[in-house]
Design an enzyme around this catalytic site. Structure first.
Site, PDB file in Angstrom:
ATOM      1  N   ARG A   1     -12.818   3.780   5.467  1.00 41.34           N
ATOM      2  CA  ARG A   1     -13.854   4.780   5.740  1.00 41.34           C
ATOM      3  C   ARG A   1     -15.042   4.709   4.793  1.00 41.34           C
ATOM      4  NH1 ARG A   1      -9.504   9.413   5.929  1.00 41.34           N
ATOM      5  NH2 ARG A   1      -8.363   7.722   4.929  1.00 41.34           N
TER       6      ARG A   1
ATOM      7  N   SER B   1      -9.755   4.221   0.019  1.00 41.55           N
ATOM      8  CA  SER B   1     -10.674   5.347  -0.214  1.00 41.55           C
ATOM      9  C   SER B   1     -10.052   6.674   0.222  1.00 41.55           C
ATOM     10  CB  SER B   1     -12.041   5.113   0.447  1.00 41.55           C
ATOM     11  OG  SER B   1     -11.956   4.954   1.838  1.00 41.55           O
TER      12      SER B   1
ATOM     13  N   GLU C   1       0.812  -1.225   0.000  1.00 44.31           N
ATOM     14  CA  GLU C   1       0.000   0.000   0.000  1.00 44.31           C
ATOM     15  C   GLU C   1       0.842   1.270   0.000  1.00 44.31           C
ATOM     16  OE1 GLU C   1      -2.863   0.351   3.217  1.00 44.31           O
ATOM     17  OE2 GLU C   1      -3.575   2.272   2.492  1.00 44.31           O
TER      18      GLU C   1
ATOM     19  N   LYS D   1      -2.446  -1.940  -3.281  1.00 46.65           N
ATOM     20  CA  LYS D   1      -3.512  -1.097  -2.717  1.00 46.65           C
ATOM     21  C   LYS D   1      -3.100   0.362  -2.885  1.00 46.65           C
ATOM     22  CE  LYS D   1      -6.091  -0.151   1.503  1.00 46.65           C
ATOM     23  NZ  LYS D   1      -6.832  -0.738   2.606  1.00 46.65           N
TER      24      LYS D   1
END
Ligand code: 13P
Length: 340
Positions: A294, A262, A178, A220
């Site tokens: 979220r 997000s 990520e 990600k």
């Protein structure tokens, strides 16, 4: 089972048409902040009750193939005594674990951060695996500002992320990689494109140096978007077009799945953007999905408010968001669907 077949089995269970990943791995300070917004105190029991609500949502496995948990949750149980990773697995949801230990300032690169947590990582991973975790997550963050991220910041973060991924794969654990370019700031979408391209280029180069096999990772990333205070907003189509163009420049076709974060987009924005991406991505080599925190949980927390009598309404809110994002996986989401 060989390490490679173990990694392949996990990838096959995580990257599934119409499904995505639920990020429920908020650290203690972050979950306290999320709870505070709905006037819930962050006690161990409240965190257990909340995450148990998430993982026992009826039908969640129809749209969610994996869940990222926080360390504490791995050892917690539902009200009737079932370990939470098992509750997820019984719904066909692969349990995973956040393993980084958050960020610190990177020395000699003012404004840049670097993520900690490599020391002792392999021992921790062995223990997490025994508790049911089949994949892991590690997040690096990049702030866009005047001179940030610096060349040093980009290089060091990529190196750390690649070391984490290599350790995971050596133990048969799929690494979620990520690199998050933050939404904060008033930068243009073009600047976000440029930074994200540089970041991902460095990340994949480092993964290659560390002999990480791209077939067994999940990327990600953040989407290519203007800063949240930018004077000019972008449509889902523009975001999709720029995000796809940037991914095509940097992500090997061997990577099976790209599950976006997000990052502060509203739940509706995150779904509309993913939908536009899939509508435009006919011949993309990777599956484009979600790994939202979220954007999946915001309506759930609002419905729950820490009250047992609201559990069902909260679970319905989660099911709805998961379903809408499932539709966005095939580009078949419409804003009309928000009304049901
Ligand atoms: P958000 O979708 O809220 O950005 O969270 C995803 C995540 O796991 C960040 O590390």
């Amino acid at each position: 089972m060989s390490i490679q077949s173990e990694l392949q089995a996990t990838i096959s269970d995580m990257i599934v048409e119409g499904k995505g990943i639920l990020a429920a791995d908020e650290s203690l300070p972050t979950i306290a902040k999320r709870f505070k917004a709905v006037n819930v105190e962050s006690t161990e029991e409240n965190r257990r009750a909340y995450r148990s609500l998430l993982l026992t949502t009826p039908g969640l496995g129809e749209f969610i193939s994996g869940v990222i948990l926080f360390e504490e949750t791995l050892g917690q149980k539902t009200a009737d005594g079932k370990p939470l990773p098992q509750a997820a697995a019984e719904q066909g949801i692969v349990p995973g674990i956040k393993v980084d230990k958050g960020t610190v300032a990177l020395a000699n690169a003012p404004g840049d951060l670097v993520t900690q947590g490599l020391d002792g990582l392999s021992d921790r991973l062995v223990a997490y695996k025994e508790q049911g975790a089949r994949f892991a997550k590690w997040r690096e963050v990049y702030t866009i500002a005047g001179h940030n991220p610096t060349a040093l910041g980009i290089k060091v973060n990529a190196e750390v992320l690649a070391r984490y991924a290599a350790i995971c794969q050596s133990l048969g654990i799929v690494p979620i990689v990520e690199p998050e370019v933050l939404l904060d700031g008033d930068h243009t979408i073009e600047r976000c494109f440029e930074v994200t391209e540089a970041v991902q280029h460095a990340v994949f180069h480092a993964l290659y140096r560390h002999r990480v096999e791209p077939e067994y990772i999940v990327l990600k990333p953040s989407m290519v978007v203007p800063g949240k205070d930018a004077p000019t907003k972008a449509s889902p189509e523009e975001i999709a077009e720029k995000t796809l163009a940037q991914l095509r420049r940097t992500v090997p076709a061997a990577v099976p799945g790209i599950n976006f974060l997000s990052g502060g987009q509203t739940p509706e924005e995150a779904t509309a953007n993913l939908n536009a991406l899939n509508a435009m991505a006919d011949n993309a080599p990777w599956q484009l999905s979600f790994s939202y925190g979220r954007a999946l949980q915001e309506p759930v927390l609002k419905a729950w408010q820490g009250r047992a009598e609201n559990v069902q309404a909260a679970q319905q809110a989660l099911y709805k968001r998961a379903k809408l994002n499932g539709a966005a996986r095939t580009g078949s989401y419409t804003a009309e669907m928000e009304k049901n």
